[in-house]
Write an enzyme that holds these catalytic residues in place. Structure first.
Site, mmCIF file in Angstrom:
data_model
loop_
_atom_site.group_PDB
_atom_site.id
_atom_site.type_symbol
_atom_site.label_atom_id
_atom_site.label_comp_id
_atom_site.label_asym_id
_atom_site.label_seq_id
_atom_site.Cartn_x
_atom_site.Cartn_y
_atom_site.Cartn_z
ATOM 1 N N ARG A 167 0.792 -1.241 0.000
ATOM 2 C CA ARG A 167 0.000 0.000 0.000
ATOM 3 C C ARG A 167 0.824 1.291 0.000
ATOM 4 O O ARG A 167 0.522 2.189 -0.783
ATOM 5 C CB ARG A 167 -1.012 -0.022 1.142
ATOM 6 C CG ARG A 167 -2.262 -0.700 0.668
ATOM 7 C CD ARG A 167 -3.338 -0.886 1.648
ATOM 8 N NE ARG A 167 -4.348 -1.711 1.004
ATOM 9 C CZ ARG A 167 -5.187 -2.518 1.614
ATOM 10 N NH1 ARG A 167 -5.168 -2.622 2.907
ATOM 11 N NH2 ARG A 167 -6.051 -3.220 0.939
ATOM 12 N N GLN A 203 -7.982 22.557 -14.234
ATOM 13 C CA GLN A 203 -8.664 23.838 -14.063
ATOM 14 C C GLN A 203 -7.694 25.011 -14.292
ATOM 15 O O GLN A 203 -8.039 25.994 -14.944
ATOM 16 C CB GLN A 203 -9.276 23.913 -12.649
ATOM 17 C CG GLN A 203 -10.242 25.044 -12.430
ATOM 18 C CD GLN A 203 -11.502 24.911 -13.286
ATOM 19 O OE1 GLN A 203 -11.857 23.821 -13.715
ATOM 20 N NE2 GLN A 203 -12.158 26.017 -13.557
ATOM 21 N N GLY A 207 -7.081 25.630 -17.797
ATOM 22 C CA GLY A 207 -8.251 26.052 -18.572
ATOM 23 C C GLY A 207 -8.535 25.100 -19.722
ATOM 24 O O GLY A 207 -8.398 23.888 -19.576
ATOM 25 N N GLU A 254 -6.129 -1.952 -5.505
ATOM 26 C CA GLU A 254 -5.439 -2.232 -4.234
ATOM 27 C C GLU A 254 -6.269 -1.773 -3.039
ATOM 28 O O GLU A 254 -5.734 -1.252 -2.062
ATOM 29 C CB GLU A 254 -4.064 -1.562 -4.210
ATOM 30 C CG GLU A 254 -3.150 -2.088 -5.270
ATOM 31 C CD GLU A 254 -1.989 -2.893 -4.730
ATOM 32 O OE1 GLU A 254 -1.732 -2.841 -3.512
ATOM 33 O OE2 GLU A 254 -1.355 -3.572 -5.533
ATOM 34 N N GLY A 255 -7.558 -1.933 -3.152
ATOM 35 C CA GLY A 255 -8.465 -1.495 -2.095
ATOM 36 C C GLY A 255 -9.001 -0.122 -2.427
ATOM 37 O O GLY A 255 -8.251 0.856 -2.514
HETATM 38 C C1 LIG Z 1 -6.436 -0.899 -14.039
HETATM 39 C C2 LIG Z 1 -6.701 -1.955 -13.043
HETATM 40 C C3 LIG Z 1 -5.687 -2.818 -12.666
HETATM 41 C C4 LIG Z 1 -5.927 -3.827 -11.747
HETATM 42 N N1 LIG Z 1 -4.932 -4.705 -11.446
HETATM 43 C C5 LIG Z 1 -5.207 -5.787 -10.674
HETATM 44 C C6 LIG Z 1 -4.232 -6.815 -10.500
HETATM 45 O O1 LIG Z 1 -3.125 -6.735 -11.013
HETATM 46 N N2 LIG Z 1 -4.570 -7.881 -9.754
HETATM 47 C C7 LIG Z 1 -5.799 -8.000 -9.162
HETATM 48 O O2 LIG Z 1 -6.032 -9.002 -8.491
HETATM 49 N N3 LIG Z 1 -6.745 -7.043 -9.303
HETATM 50 C C8 LIG Z 1 -6.480 -5.947 -10.058
HETATM 51 N N4 LIG Z 1 -7.447 -4.976 -10.251
HETATM 52 C C9 LIG Z 1 -8.763 -5.119 -9.611
HETATM 53 C C10 LIG Z 1 -8.988 -4.118 -8.490
HETATM 54 O O3 LIG Z 1 -8.188 -4.444 -7.387
HETATM 55 C C11 LIG Z 1 -10.493 -4.090 -8.168
HETATM 56 O O4 LIG Z 1 -11.129 -3.424 -9.241
HETATM 57 C C12 LIG Z 1 -10.775 -3.372 -6.864
HETATM 58 O O5 LIG Z 1 -10.360 -4.162 -5.783
HETATM 59 C C13 LIG Z 1 -12.270 -3.077 -6.662
HETATM 60 O O6 LIG Z 1 -13.052 -4.198 -6.881
HETATM 61 P P1 LIG Z 1 -14.339 -4.103 -7.862
HETATM 62 O O7 LIG Z 1 -13.867 -3.454 -9.109
HETATM 63 O O8 LIG Z 1 -14.916 -5.448 -7.974
HETATM 64 O O9 LIG Z 1 -15.318 -3.131 -7.138
HETATM 65 P P2 LIG Z 1 -16.466 -3.539 -6.081
HETATM 66 O O10 LIG Z 1 -15.867 -4.344 -5.003
HETATM 67 O O11 LIG Z 1 -17.629 -4.092 -6.816
HETATM 68 O O12 LIG Z 1 -16.851 -2.111 -5.488
HETATM 69 C C14 LIG Z 1 -17.758 -1.229 -6.150
HETATM 70 C C15 LIG Z 1 -17.988 -0.030 -5.250
HETATM 71 O O13 LIG Z 1 -18.600 -0.459 -4.022
HETATM 72 C C16 LIG Z 1 -17.823 -0.027 -2.928
HETATM 73 N N5 LIG Z 1 -17.885 -1.029 -1.850
HETATM 74 C C17 LIG Z 1 -17.715 -2.371 -1.931
HETATM 75 N N6 LIG Z 1 -17.831 -2.928 -0.721
HETATM 76 C C18 LIG Z 1 -18.050 -1.926 0.166
HETATM 77 C C19 LIG Z 1 -18.233 -1.865 1.570
HETATM 78 N N7 LIG Z 1 -18.202 -2.937 2.338
HETATM 79 N N8 LIG Z 1 -18.436 -0.651 2.139
HETATM 80 C C20 LIG Z 1 -18.469 0.459 1.384
HETATM 81 N N9 LIG Z 1 -18.290 0.464 0.052
HETATM 82 C C21 LIG Z 1 -18.085 -0.711 -0.566
HETATM 83 C C22 LIG Z 1 -16.401 0.103 -3.470
HETATM 84 O O14 LIG Z 1 -15.605 0.959 -2.672
HETATM 85 C C23 LIG Z 1 -16.683 0.666 -4.850
HETATM 86 O O15 LIG Z 1 -16.880 2.048 -4.775
HETATM 87 C C24 LIG Z 1 -7.201 -3.958 -11.162
HETATM 88 C C25 LIG Z 1 -8.233 -3.064 -11.524
HETATM 89 C C26 LIG Z 1 -7.997 -2.109 -12.475
HETATM 90 C C27 LIG Z 1 -9.142 -1.215 -12.889
#
Ligand SMILES: Cc1cc2nc3c(=O)[nH]c(=O)nc-3n(C[C@H](O)[C@H](O)[C@H](O)COP(=O)(O)OP(=O)(O)OC[C@H]3O[C@@H](n4cnc5c(N)ncnc54)[C@H](O)[C@@H]3O)c2cc1C
Length: 430
Positions: A289, A383, A386, A410-411
């Site tokens: 992190r 911003q 512009g 990463e969370g």
């Molecule tokens: C460019 C990119 C690179 C990545 N690289 C990797 C990688 O190398 N390896 C890997 O394993 N993953 C990777 N990821 C995946 C990434 O870690 C996930 O997208 C991320 O953990 C969020 O999961 P999700 O997209 O399923 O969102 P969700 O878990 O579906 O969340 C959707 C929304 O709901 C909110 N939410 C969910 N649960 C709660 C809660 N309990 N309380 C409040 N709010 C909540 C979230 O904060 C978010 O705003 C990558 C993603 C991207 C876009």
């Protein structure tokens, strides 16, 4: 399976060196005065970011492809290598790793991630593997300067992002053959499908949720491990992101990170109702992190510097726009927030390196603050520029797109707040 690459990296020596200074008596005092090694590394990475990464940034963002020639350049100077990452990590103050990341991502975040994406797989192998596994697999994540390779870390799935306990990929042990058989679909994997080595988090016992997870190395060219759809993204477009499909993918027993004995012991503890020491995916994320926060800082600093210079040069109403208090105050706040975020990042990096427990989720605090600062600073930079800020002719638009991922992967920011609120309250906040 290649075995020729075991030689270059003495993973055990690096591990010993790293551990010898961790949490011991006489642990390094926290100081903001960088030593000569740290300054030299900062200058070295900055030089590469300025001379090689920045000039290539726009092209690879537009092409939306892995910038292999730039990774090769990084490998040639030794920056894309385990030796470099090991050297950054070995610094007993913990500051070199965030410093190097900030400089590289100051150059460009998409290319920065193309270079640093491998580190997540390496961190998993380093954190959970045996010395033999480190010696075998880490060099294969990097390849050589003439034949660069990548690593991928695959935890997320279509239905398991924030909630890693939802992971459905399974790993079943075939005792007769001493092989693990993996089945499932991974989503969003950085370098997924184009990596030489994939590290996959899979469930060995679905009933145990995330406590039944284990990490597996998928060796190069293993049948049953295929790239799925490549993702088209808002930012970080020089970094490849794709689904990975595991279809009866068989790997030797030795590919279970940490080994079967350790896994069996851990599962037995959990089944007896005792606490498991670690969860495979969370362990990797926790350690990384502050480093991820440092990447966000690099983007924020780049946008701030660009906006400051622009504001001094751009004239409206007969004077440089920076002479307007609202612009100057914005710039003051941008600098303030970046420096505040850096202090949190450095604190967490130092604590992590000393082996101090993150009692108040200091690792999460650092990533949360740096990610949100990067999004806010890059938006302010647009911003200040512009109309120019909104165009692809100027880099702050790209920086803003790149920054947004830092409140998601990463969370997410919400999950970081959840982790912090649980840590400070001692309650299971939902
Ligand atoms: C460019 C990119 C690179 C990545 N690289 C990797 C990688 O190398 N390896 C890997 O394993 N993953 C990777 N990821 C995946 C990434 O870690 C996930 O997208 C991320 O953990 C969020 O999961 P999700 O997209 O399923 O969102 P969700 O878990 O579906 O969340 C959707 C929304 O709901 C909110 N939410 C969910 N649960 C709660 C809660 N309990 N309380 C409040 N709010 C909540 C979230 O904060 C978010 O705003 C990558 C993603 C991207 C876009």
């Amino acid at each position: 399976m290649a075995d020729s690459s075991v030689a270059d990296v003495d993973a055990q020596a690096l591990l010993d060196e790293a551990n010898s200074t961790t949490g011991a008596e006489g642990e390094p005092k926290f100081t903001l005065e960088l030593n000569q090694d740290q300054k030299d590394i900062r200058e070295w990475v900055h030089g590469f970011a300025e001379g090689v990464v920045r000039p290539a940034a726009e092209e690879w963002d537009e092409r939306e492809e892995t910038p292999w020639p730039v990774i090769q350049e990084a490998a040639k100077i030794g920056l894309y290598s385990f030796e470099a990452v090991g050297q950054f990590w070995a610094d007993e103050t913990g500051l070199t790793l965030p410093i190097a990341n900030e400089e590289l991502f100051w150059g460009d975040a998409g290319i920065g991630m193309a270079i640093m994406g491998t580190t997540l797989a390496v961190a998993a192998i380093f954190g959970q593997g045996t010395p033999e596994q480190m010696g075998e697999w880490i060099p294969q994540c990097y390849g050589t300067a003439d034949d660069v390779k990548l690593g991928a870390f695959c935890a997320s799935e279509p239905d398991a992002g924030s909630d890693v306990s939802g992971i459905r990929t399974t790993a079943k042990y075939d005792e007769a053959k001493d092989e693990w058989v993996l089945n499932g679909q991974k989503a969003w994997a950085t370098n997924g499908g184009i990596a030489n080595v994939h590290v996959v988090i899979a469930s060995v016992d679905r009933e145990l949720g995330s406590r039944g997870h284990a990490a597996f190395v998928i060796p190069p060219d293993t049948p049953g491990c295929e790239q799925g759809a490549k993702v088209k993204k808002h930012g970080l477009r020089a970094s490849h992101t794709a689904d990975v499909h595991l279809d009866d993918c068989r790997v030797p027993g030795s590919c279970l990170l940490g080994g079967k004995e350790k896994l069996d012991e851990r599962l037995a503890r959990v089944r007896e109702g005792k606490k498991a020491k670690s969860q495979a995916a969370m362990q990797t994320f926790e350690a990384s992190r502050p480093t991820v926060g440092a990447q966000a800082l690099g983007i924020a600093r780049a946008a701030y510097e660009y906006a400051l210079q622009y504001a001094k040069e751009r004239e409206q109403f007969g004077r440089p726009i920076v002479e307007n208090q609202s612009i100057a105050f914005d710039l003051a706040n941008m600098k303030l927030e970046i420096d505040a975020a850096r202090l949190l990042v450095w604190r967490a990096a130092w604590m992590g390196r000393q082996g101090h427990k993150f009692e108040n989720a200091e690792g999460s605090m650092s990533k949360l603050k740096a990610g949100e600062v990067a999004v806010w600073v890059t938006e302010r930079a647009i911003q200040i520029l512009g109309g120019n800020g909104y165009t692809r002719e100027f880099p702050v638009e790209r920086m803003h797109r790149d920054s947004k991922i830092y409140t998601i992967f990463e969370g997410t920011s919400e999950i970081q707040r959840l982790v912090i609120s649980r840590a400070i309250s001692g309650l299971h906040i939902k």
